[in-house]
Design a protein around this motif. Sequence first.
Motif, PDB file in Angstrom:
ATOM      1  N   GLN A  18       0.835  -1.214   0.000  1.00 27.87           N
ATOM      2  CA  GLN A  18       0.000   0.000   0.000  1.00 27.87           C
ATOM      3  C   GLN A  18       0.861   1.252   0.000  1.00 27.87           C
ATOM      4  N   GLU A  19       1.873   1.274   0.865  1.00 25.64           N
ATOM      5  CA  GLU A  19       2.746   2.445   0.938  1.00 25.64           C
ATOM      6  C   GLU A  19       3.550   2.594  -0.351  1.00 25.64           C
ATOM      7  N   PHE A  20       3.932   1.459  -0.927  1.00 28.22           N
ATOM      8  CA  PHE A  20       4.722   1.510  -2.163  1.00 28.22           C
ATOM      9  C   PHE A  20       3.916   2.182  -3.275  1.00 28.22           C
ATOM     10  N   PHE A  21       2.636   1.824  -3.376  1.00 26.87           N
ATOM     11  CA  PHE A  21       1.846   2.405  -4.466  1.00 26.87           C
ATOM     12  C   PHE A  21       1.448   3.854  -4.166  1.00 26.87           C
ATOM     13  N   ASN A  22       1.278   4.186  -2.872  1.00 29.47           N
ATOM     14  CA  ASN A  22       0.874   5.562  -2.528  1.00 29.47           C
ATOM     15  C   ASN A  22       2.051   6.528  -2.541  1.00 29.47           C
ATOM     16  N   LYS A  23       3.193   6.118  -1.940  1.00 25.18           N
ATOM     17  CA  LYS A  23       4.316   7.061  -1.786  1.00 25.18           C
ATOM     18  C   LYS A  23       5.641   6.353  -2.066  1.00 25.18           C
ATOM     19  N   PRO A  24       5.906   5.965  -3.313  1.00 26.75           N
ATOM     20  CA  PRO A  24       7.111   5.182  -3.600  1.00 26.75           C
ATOM     21  C   PRO A  24       8.416   5.879  -3.213  1.00 26.75           C
ATOM     22  N   ALA A  26       8.949   8.100  -0.812  1.00 25.56           N
ATOM     23  CA  ALA A  26       9.105   8.160   0.651  1.00 25.56           C
ATOM     24  C   ALA A  26       9.454   6.776   1.205  1.00 25.56           C
ATOM     25  N   LEU A  27       8.979   5.738   0.508  1.00 22.04           N
ATOM     26  CA  LEU A  27       9.271   4.372   0.972  1.00 22.04           C
ATOM     27  C   LEU A  27      10.681   3.972   0.548  1.00 22.04           C
ATOM     28  N   GLY A  28      10.994   4.210  -0.721  1.00 22.26           N
ATOM     29  CA  GLY A  28      12.361   3.971  -1.194  1.00 22.26           C
ATOM     30  C   GLY A  28      12.797   2.525  -1.155  1.00 22.26           C
ATOM     31  N   ALA A  29      11.859   1.597  -1.147  1.00 23.95           N
ATOM     32  CA  ALA A  29      12.214   0.167  -1.105  1.00 23.95           C
ATOM     33  C   ALA A  29      11.085  -0.613  -1.758  1.00 23.95           C
ATOM     34  N   VAL A  30      11.429  -1.804  -2.274  1.00 30.92           N
ATOM     35  CA  VAL A  30      10.391  -2.626  -2.901  1.00 30.92           C
ATOM     36  C   VAL A  30       9.931  -3.752  -1.981  1.00 30.92           C
ATOM     37  N   TRP A  31      10.649  -3.927  -0.876  1.00 34.60           N
ATOM     38  CA  TRP A  31      10.307  -5.054   0.016  1.00 34.60           C
ATOM     39  C   TRP A  31      10.775  -4.695   1.429  1.00 34.60           C
TER      40      TRP A  31
END
Length: 195
Positions: A18-24, A26-31
Amino acid sequence: MQRIAGYVKNSVPWLFAQEFFNKPRALGAVWPSSDRLAWRMAAHVPENGHGLVIELGGGTGAVTKALLERGIAVERLLVIERSPLFVQHLRQRFPHVTIVLGDAAQLADLLPANTHIDAIVSSLPLRSLPTHEAKAILAQWQRALAARGILIQFTYDLRAMHNRVLVDFVERASDIVWANFPPARVAAFEFSKNR
Ligand SMILES: C[S@@+](CC[C@H](N)C(=O)[O-])C[C@H]1O[C@@H](n2cnc3c(N)ncnc32)[C@H](O)[C@@H]1O
């Protein structure tokens, strides 16, 4: 079927997605971080200090768990995370740990006055955050660690990182954790007073 849907919705991969699709950025990671990566970061933290251990970008809690497993007392640990979704998850997962909803770029405002810091353990994606945000975060670290304490950071860029990003810090240790997706470099730094 409903139970399975509930389980998936509360699972770490689902939260992360969810965070990946909303704020990629800010997350900066795929896993989420692997246990190996989290343990390697926690291993740099002095076990028996009296100062605070500040975790930045707690995410789903892999590093928080490793810090507790290392024996860091809950009263020494403070986790700062900017995503409300992750904060809710962290508070449920670690009810005894102080989890602060806030921005690492305002670190000084989030800490009690005259705080002694033993370590800042950062999972922040410095390379994918906008430059002005990354600069504001670095300025906070320079202030917080000017007197003492260490900074621990990981990056997916496997080249040495201090010359390019953490220019005011001296690298004390650095190695690659291959058992992570993707592999990552973990490094520990001290602030350099001579620059
Ligand atoms: C690479 S992810 C963390 C991975 C974490 N170790 C895990 O396994 O879930 C980076 C985290 O930093 C958080 N973050 C990004 N910018 C931030 C900021 N300025 N202040 C606080 N947290 C931030 C993101 O919300 C995200 O949870």
